[in-house]
Design a protein around this motif. Structure first.
Motif, PDB file in Angstrom:
ATOM      1  N   THR A   9      71.586  60.872   1.009  1.00  0.00           N
ATOM      2  CA  THR A   9      71.427  59.453   0.692  1.00  0.00           C
ATOM      3  C   THR A   9      71.435  59.241  -0.810  1.00  0.00           C
ATOM      4  OG1 THR A   9      70.087  59.102   2.687  1.00  0.00           O
ATOM      5  CG2 THR A   9      69.989  57.406   0.974  1.00  0.00           C
ATOM      6  N   GLU A  10      72.410  58.465  -1.279  1.00  0.00           N
ATOM      7  CA  GLU A  10      72.419  58.005  -2.663  1.00  0.00           C
ATOM      8  C   GLU A  10      71.689  56.660  -2.694  1.00  0.00           C
ATOM      9  OE1 GLU A  10      76.354  57.872  -4.368  1.00  0.00           O
ATOM     10  OE2 GLU A  10      76.966  59.632  -3.234  1.00  0.00           O
ATOM     11  N   TYR A  11      70.586  56.623  -3.409  1.00  0.00           N
ATOM     12  CA  TYR A  11      69.767  55.405  -3.451  1.00  0.00           C
ATOM     13  C   TYR A  11      70.233  54.468  -4.567  1.00  0.00           C
ATOM     14  CZ  TYR A  11      66.320  57.529  -0.304  1.00  0.00           C
ATOM     15  OH  TYR A  11      65.676  58.098   0.777  1.00  0.00           O
ATOM     16  N   ALA A  30      64.211  59.990 -13.071  1.00  0.00           N
ATOM     17  CA  ALA A  30      63.507  60.034 -11.782  1.00  0.00           C
ATOM     18  C   ALA A  30      63.360  61.461 -11.283  1.00  0.00           C
ATOM     19  CB  ALA A  30      64.248  59.188 -10.753  1.00  0.00           C
ATOM     20  N   VAL A  31      64.453  62.222 -11.324  1.00  0.00           N
ATOM     21  CA  VAL A  31      64.407  63.590 -10.816  1.00  0.00           C
ATOM     22  C   VAL A  31      63.563  64.477 -11.728  1.00  0.00           C
ATOM     23  CG1 VAL A  31      65.774  65.613 -10.187  1.00  0.00           C
ATOM     24  CG2 VAL A  31      66.649  63.317  -9.685  1.00  0.00           C
ATOM     25  N   VAL A  77      72.509  65.923 -14.676  1.00  0.00           N
ATOM     26  CA  VAL A  77      72.624  67.140 -13.882  1.00  0.00           C
ATOM     27  C   VAL A  77      71.266  67.556 -13.320  1.00  0.00           C
ATOM     28  CG1 VAL A  77      73.514  69.524 -13.902  1.00  0.00           C
ATOM     29  CG2 VAL A  77      74.592  67.805 -15.302  1.00  0.00           C
ATOM     30  N   ALA A  78      70.254  66.711 -13.477  1.00  0.00           N
ATOM     31  CA  ALA A  78      68.930  67.026 -12.943  1.00  0.00           C
ATOM     32  C   ALA A  78      69.037  67.317 -11.451  1.00  0.00           C
ATOM     33  CB  ALA A  78      67.979  65.859 -13.193  1.00  0.00           C
ATOM     34  N   ASN A  79      68.413  68.421 -11.003  1.00  0.00           N
ATOM     35  CA  ASN A  79      68.705  68.913  -9.667  1.00  0.00           C
ATOM     36  C   ASN A  79      67.624  69.905  -9.255  1.00  0.00           C
ATOM     37  OD1 ASN A  79      70.178  69.753  -7.365  1.00  0.00           O
ATOM     38  ND2 ASN A  79      72.090  69.391  -8.459  1.00  0.00           N
ATOM     39  N   TYR A  89      68.443  65.233  -6.512  1.00  0.00           N
ATOM     40  CA  TYR A  89      69.277  65.394  -7.699  1.00  0.00           C
ATOM     41  C   TYR A  89      69.968  64.095  -8.084  1.00  0.00           C
ATOM     42  CZ  TYR A  89      73.388  65.802  -4.551  1.00  0.00           C
ATOM     43  OH  TYR A  89      74.367  65.586  -3.621  1.00  0.00           O
ATOM     44  N   VAL A  90      70.775  64.151  -9.132  1.00  0.00           N
ATOM     45  CA  VAL A  90      71.535  63.007  -9.614  1.00  0.00           C
ATOM     46  C   VAL A  90      72.986  63.175  -9.194  1.00  0.00           C
ATOM     47  CG1 VAL A  90      72.252  61.665 -11.632  1.00  0.00           C
ATOM     48  CG2 VAL A  90      70.003  62.762 -11.598  1.00  0.00           C
TER      49      VAL A  90
END
Length: 503
Positions: A9-11, A30-31, A77-79, A89-90
């Motif tokens: 899901t991409e929010y 956020a991540v 690239v936060a993951n 992740y982003v």
């Protein structure tokens, strides 16, 4: 083996206090904020197994374009890996939650709902870091409060995805799979649609439609997920033993708040794949023009539009879905979840045929349409910004602000599972898939994990890397590794117990 499945899901993301901030930046915040506040979520993602340009039809587009090496410290690239075995992740400027692998539709629905809790927690973490004036990224100011929406359109002509994934045999003919699934994907939206104010990609025409995504599909088959989208996606990136399996990557569904819609989306699709692999023929429901029909079905909340089949006959989406249900019922096993899917599938079709709004206590699009139609019947223009606000507020995942959650509290929207069951899925991985190992070691031994992905976990022991491979989904389960994880005080202990390290 069970039909393992999962969701992505991409929010939607906004910053009400400062709308001009880049969503790529805020999604990264956020991540990273979540990781900063939860030590178990600091393991980096290992991109070694990523191959999004491989095509089932035999193409490998990576051969024809330069693919950059991923810098894990780059913006966007936060993951991270979560304690329930998911990936947070982003992706394309959105925060994305990819749920852990589950063996049935009920668990898949529950673990999908768990994603809302992770996003709400990230929003709370941002608030705390903002109030304390703590920077969560080097060289950036703290991020203002965030809002997240489980929807698929930004109101400006862009759509972002809610994807499904299903394990299936590599021996299954993709042509047969495509022929059988396209009519199902075109018609299932009358059950799984999220509802949308506006017709056309940029809402060029006034009106209400069943699906948020339908207007964004432009061809029958495609590898693309962000433009020139196909009803069937051809990505060949299995994340398992590639000699035996494929992963059906489904991009044609909406993001659902309703537990009923999400359960049926996953359960019906799983059963249809079962039927296809069992040799059931669906050629008699082949559509003459699927791209036209996916829009026509969505644009008709009465559910009476008749689709043109390739043999010249006409049938409604409900009639076509009855064909799928009847043939799935003929080959379905005796599993409790499959029985529940088939029973609810039949009840919903009956109710939709009688009166679509009779399902407003279970389905997203009819729940939303009931709210909006109430205003329209009192003379409010369908293009009134108030109705567009209802559209977006329904998908707000903040329980205090969400219209969906308000309907649940008032008893106007039914649920299938309790909040306690969803919270257990937030805090614990599935026990019957490799996600159990991924989530448990992230929780207990996160400081000793250098990186992880769907197929492996890379531990660092005495500054040396040791990789644990998980190429089979139904391995590394609680039954197989639970005792070893519970007894281990370190990665070295665990690896020794698994027979992967000596001394």
């Amino acid at each position: 083996m069970a039909r393992f499945m999962g969701t992505e899901t991409e929010y939607g993301i906004t910053t009400p206090d400062n709308p001009s901030i880049s969503p790529l930046l805020t999604s990264t915040h956020a991540v990273v904020a979540y990781a900063a506040m939860h030590t178990a979520a600091r393991s980096r993602w290992d991109y070694a197994e990523e191959a999004p340009l491989n095509d089932i039809r035999g193409f490998d587009l990576q051969r024809y374009r330069t693919v950059p090496v991923v810098d894990p410290n780059a913006l966007g690239v936060a993951n991270v890996v979560t304690v329930n075995g998911a990936r947070f992740y982003v992706d394309h400027g959105h925060p994305e939650y990819s749920a852990p692998e589950t063996s049935n539709a009920l668990d898949a629905m529950i673990y999908d709902a768990a994603g809302d809790y992770y996003l709400n927690q990230a929003a709370a973490d941002i608030q705390q870091l903002w109030s304390e004036q703590v920077s969560v990224l080097r060289n950036h100011e703290p991020c203002p409060p965030l809002k997240f929406y489980k929807n698929n359109v930004d109101g400006k002509g862009q759509s972002y995805g809610s994807h499904e994934n299903y394990l299936y045999s590599r021996e299954t003919d993709f042509g047969q799979l495509t022929q059988a699934l396209i009519p199902f994907f075109v018609t299932r939206q009358v059950i799984i649609g999220a509802g949308r104010v506006g017709i056309g990609q940029k809402s060029e025409r006034a009106g209400f439609q069943i699906s948020q995504r339908a207007d964004f599909f432009e061809q029958e088959i495609s590898l693309e997920t962000t433009l020139n989208r196909g009803i069937m996606n051809t990505r060949d990136e299995p994340h398992v033993d590639a000699d035996r399996f494929r992963r059906l990557h489904v991009i044609v569904g909406d993001a659902n708040m309703s537990q009923f819609s999400n359960f049926l989306k996953l359960g019906m699709t799983s059963l249809v794949i079962d039927a296809i692999e069992a040799g059931v023929d669906f050629s008699d429901v082949t559509l003459a023009d699927p791209v036209r029909e996916i829009k026509a079905v969505s644009h008709d909340p009465s559910c009476t539009h008749k689709l043109s089949l390739i043999d010249g006959t006409l049938a409604t989406a409900i009639q076509i879905l009855r064909v799928y249900r009847e043939r799935c019922a003929e080959i379905a096993g005796g599993g409790a979840v499959d029985k529940q899917v088939l029973e609810l599938w039949g009840v919903i079709l009956d109710d939709l045929e009688r009166d679509p709004l009779s399902t407003a206590d279970r389905l997203d699009w009819t729940a939303k349409w009931a709210l909006i139609k109430g205003y329209v019947d009192r003379g409010v223009d369908i293009q009134d910004p108030k109705l567009q606000l209802i559209d977006i507020q329904y998908a707000d995942i903040d329980p205090a602000k969400s219209l969906y959650h308000a309907l649940v509290r008032k008893g106007r929207m039914r649920t299938m599972v309790s909040e306690e069951e969803i919270l257990r899925a937030v805090q614990n991985p599935p026990e019957d898939s490799r996600a159990y190992f991924r989530g448990k070691v992230a929780d207990k031994l996160g400081e000793e994990i250098a990186a992880a992905n769907w197929q492996s976990v890379l531990f660092r022991v005495d500054e040396l890397p040791v990789m644990v491979r998980m190429d089979t989904i139904d391995s590394f389960t609680r039954a197989e590794v639970g005792a070893a994880i519970d007894a281990a005080d370190s990665a070295r202990d665990l690896l020794r117990a698994l027979g992967l390290q000596h001394g």
